[in-house]
Design an enzyme around this catalytic site. Sequence first.
Site, PDB file in Angstrom:
ATOM      1  N   PRO A 144      -5.070  -5.843   0.780  1.00  0.00           N
ATOM      2  CA  PRO A 144      -4.719  -6.835   1.550  1.00  0.00           C
ATOM      3  C   PRO A 144      -5.867  -7.079   2.715  1.00  0.00           C
ATOM      4  CG  PRO A 144      -3.442  -4.967   2.211  1.00  0.00           C
ATOM      5  CD  PRO A 144      -4.269  -4.652   0.740  1.00  0.00           C
ATOM      6  N   ASP A 154      -7.913  -5.095  13.569  1.00  0.00           N
ATOM      7  CA  ASP A 154      -7.721  -3.637  13.471  1.00  0.00           C
ATOM      8  C   ASP A 154      -7.267  -3.380  12.337  1.00  0.00           C
ATOM      9  OD1 ASP A 154      -6.969  -1.134  13.884  1.00  0.00           O
ATOM     10  OD2 ASP A 154      -5.602  -1.304  15.395  1.00  0.00           O
ATOM     11  N   GLU A 204       0.873  -7.861  12.049  1.00  0.00           N
ATOM     12  CA  GLU A 204       0.815  -6.838  10.996  1.00  0.00           C
ATOM     13  C   GLU A 204       1.205  -7.244   9.699  1.00  0.00           C
ATOM     14  OE1 GLU A 204      -0.348  -3.369  10.646  1.00  0.00           O
ATOM     15  OE2 GLU A 204       0.343  -3.891   8.741  1.00  0.00           O
ATOM     16  N   GLN A 225       0.940  -1.366  -0.167  1.00  0.00           N
ATOM     17  CA  GLN A 225      -0.163   0.143  -0.054  1.00  0.00           C
ATOM     18  C   GLN A 225       0.922   1.241   0.001  1.00  0.00           C
ATOM     19  OE1 GLN A 225      -2.140  -1.391   3.525  1.00  0.00           O
ATOM     20  NE2 GLN A 225      -0.443  -1.295   4.497  1.00  0.00           N
ATOM     21  N   ASP A 228       0.059   0.320  13.903  1.00  0.00           N
ATOM     22  CA  ASP A 228       0.574   1.559  14.629  1.00  0.00           C
ATOM     23  C   ASP A 228       0.882   1.623  16.220  1.00  0.00           C
ATOM     24  OD1 ASP A 228      -2.226   1.664  15.932  1.00  0.00           O
ATOM     25  OD2 ASP A 228      -2.753   1.872  13.736  1.00  0.00           O
ATOM     26  N   THR A 277      -7.471  -2.305   7.840  1.00  0.00           N
ATOM     27  CA  THR A 277      -7.891  -1.249   6.770  1.00  0.00           C
ATOM     28  C   THR A 277      -9.044  -1.683   6.229  1.00  0.00           C
ATOM     29  OG1 THR A 277      -6.305  -2.395   5.346  1.00  0.00           O
ATOM     30  CG2 THR A 277      -5.713  -0.468   6.209  1.00  0.00           C
ATOM     31  N   ASP A 280       0.741 -12.044   7.026  1.00  0.00           N
ATOM     32  CA  ASP A 280      -0.510 -11.939   6.786  1.00  0.00           C
ATOM     33  C   ASP A 280      -1.388 -12.446   7.684  1.00  0.00           C
ATOM     34  OD1 ASP A 280      -2.932 -11.885   5.626  1.00  0.00           O
ATOM     35  OD2 ASP A 280      -2.343 -12.655   3.725  1.00  0.00           O
ATOM     36  N   GLY A 281      -2.587 -11.592   8.449  1.00  0.00           N
ATOM     37  CA  GLY A 281      -3.037 -12.206   9.660  1.00  0.00           C
ATOM     38  C   GLY A 281      -3.977 -13.051   8.810  1.00  0.00           C
TER      39      GLY A 281
HETATM   40  N1  SAM Z   1      -7.413   2.441  12.644  1.00  0.00           N
HETATM   41  C1  SAM Z   1      -7.397   2.238  11.256  1.00  0.00           C
HETATM   42  C2  SAM Z   1      -8.714   2.269  10.689  1.00  0.00           C
HETATM   43  O1  SAM Z   1      -9.618   1.685  10.782  1.00  0.00           O
HETATM   44  O2  SAM Z   1      -8.759   3.172   9.638  1.00  0.00           O
HETATM   45  C3  SAM Z   1      -6.648   0.970  11.128  1.00  0.00           C
HETATM   46  C4  SAM Z   1      -5.156   1.203  11.631  1.00  0.00           C
HETATM   47  S1  SAM Z   1      -4.108   0.085  11.403  1.00  0.00           S
HETATM   48  C5  SAM Z   1      -2.681   1.103  10.622  1.00  0.00           C
HETATM   49  C6  SAM Z   1      -4.717  -1.072   9.820  1.00  0.00           C
HETATM   50  C7  SAM Z   1      -3.588  -2.036   9.549  1.00  0.00           C
HETATM   51  O3  SAM Z   1      -3.954  -3.363   8.950  1.00  0.00           O
HETATM   52  C8  SAM Z   1      -2.521  -1.548   8.271  1.00  0.00           C
HETATM   53  O4  SAM Z   1      -1.370  -1.297   9.130  1.00  0.00           O
HETATM   54  C9  SAM Z   1      -2.487  -2.574   7.327  1.00  0.00           C
HETATM   55  O5  SAM Z   1      -1.189  -3.102   6.874  1.00  0.00           O
HETATM   56  C10 SAM Z   1      -2.819  -3.949   8.248  1.00  0.00           C
HETATM   57  N2  SAM Z   1      -3.574  -4.813   7.395  1.00  0.00           N
HETATM   58  C11 SAM Z   1      -4.043  -4.938   6.438  1.00  0.00           C
HETATM   59  N3  SAM Z   1      -4.397  -6.245   5.938  1.00  0.00           N
HETATM   60  C12 SAM Z   1      -3.883  -6.963   6.568  1.00  0.00           C
HETATM   61  C13 SAM Z   1      -3.794  -8.376   6.642  1.00  0.00           C
HETATM   62  N4  SAM Z   1      -4.354  -9.391   6.047  1.00  0.00           N
HETATM   63  N5  SAM Z   1      -3.138  -9.014   7.783  1.00  0.00           N
HETATM   64  C14 SAM Z   1      -2.659  -8.122   8.889  1.00  0.00           C
HETATM   65  N6  SAM Z   1      -2.472  -6.864   8.694  1.00  0.00           N
HETATM   66  C15 SAM Z   1      -3.217  -6.399   7.759  1.00  0.00           C
END
Ligand code: SAM
Length: 274
Positions: A165, A158, A109, A34, A90, A160, A140-141
Site C-alpha cells: 500500500p 510516516d 492512516e 497487511q 501508531d 511502511t 489511503d494517503g
Molecule cells: N516507523 C515505521 C517504519 O518506518 O518502519 C512506520 C510506522 S507506521 C506503523 C507505517 C504505517 O503506514 C502503517 O500503519 C501502514 O498501514 C501505513 N500506510 C502504508 N501505506 C499507506 C497509505 N497508502 N496511506 C496511508 N497509510 C499508509
Amino acid sequence: MKLIENWFSERYSDNLQLSFRVSDQLLSVKTDFQRIDVFETYDFGKLLSIDGTVQLTEKDEFVYHDMITRMPFYYADRVPEKALIIGGGDGGAAGELLKLGLKSIRNVEIDGQVVEVCKKHFPSLTASFNDPRVKLVIDDGIKYVRETDERFDLIIVDSTDPVGPAEDLFNEEFYENTERILNDGGVVVTQSGSPFYQPKAIELANKGMKKSFPYVRSYVAFIPTYPSGFWSFTMAKKEEIRLRTENVQNGKYFNLEIARGSFSLPEFAKKLTL
Ligand code: SAM
C-alpha cells in the site's frame, strides 16, 4: 515473519536476518492490507511488525519519531501550525508534533487495524489520537492528498517501505500533490529507508521530490532495530532549506548538532541522492 523457538526474525535477504528473542507473541492478525504482529522482546520492549518488518519498538521509537517531526519542524521557515501525517497509525509522530505545539494535525492512516492494535499495545503512543487537535482519518494517503484542497505547513510521510500500500507514496504524482497542498515555507518529509539495504527508497524519494521541489535533501539517523541501523529521511521545500534556531526544544535524540550534522552523508549514500 517467522517465530522459531521464541525468536522473531526480520529477514533482510536469503542469507541475513536480525533476530530478537521474545518472551511472548501478543498478537498476529491479517488485515485487508497487511499482516500485523506484536511481540514482547527481552531487550527492546514491545515490538510492532508489519509484513515481517520492524515498524517500532518501545526502546528505540524515540529516534525515528524525533527525526521525522523535529527536523521538518525546525527547517520550516515559520513555526508550523498545521500538519498532515500520512501513515503513522501508531500515533508516535502525532504525539511529537503535539509536544512541539502544532495547532492542528490530520493523520491519514490506511489501515484502521494498525490503530486498534497500537491502542491496545502501545497506548502511550496512541494517546495523541485523544487530543482534540488531532483528527484521525482512515483512508489511503495517496487518494487523500490527490483530493484535498486544504493546505498544510508540514506533510510527514510516516509510511511502511515502498511495497504494497505504500508503493505509490514514493512516486512523482504523490509528491506533485504534496507540493500543491504545502504552504509556502513548509516542509514535506518522508522516511526513505536504509541507504545500505534499501537504496531504491532513498533514490525514489530524491528523484520523485526533485520533479516538484527545487530544494531536496536527505538526512540520516541511528535506529538500532531498522535494517543496518543506519536510516534515512528525505525532505523537500519550495524555499532554501535553512534551520530556525530560536527556541529549539531538544528531543531525546534531536538537538541542534543533530539538526545540522544529520545531513552529512557518506559518499555511497550521497550518490543515491543525486
Ligand atoms: N516507523 C515505521 C517504519 O518506518 O518502519 C512506520 C510506522 S507506521 C506503523 C507505517 C504505517 O503506514 C502503517 O500503519 C501502514 O498501514 C501505513 N500506510 C502504508 N501505506 C499507506 C497509505 N497508502 N496511506 C496511508 N497509510 C499508509
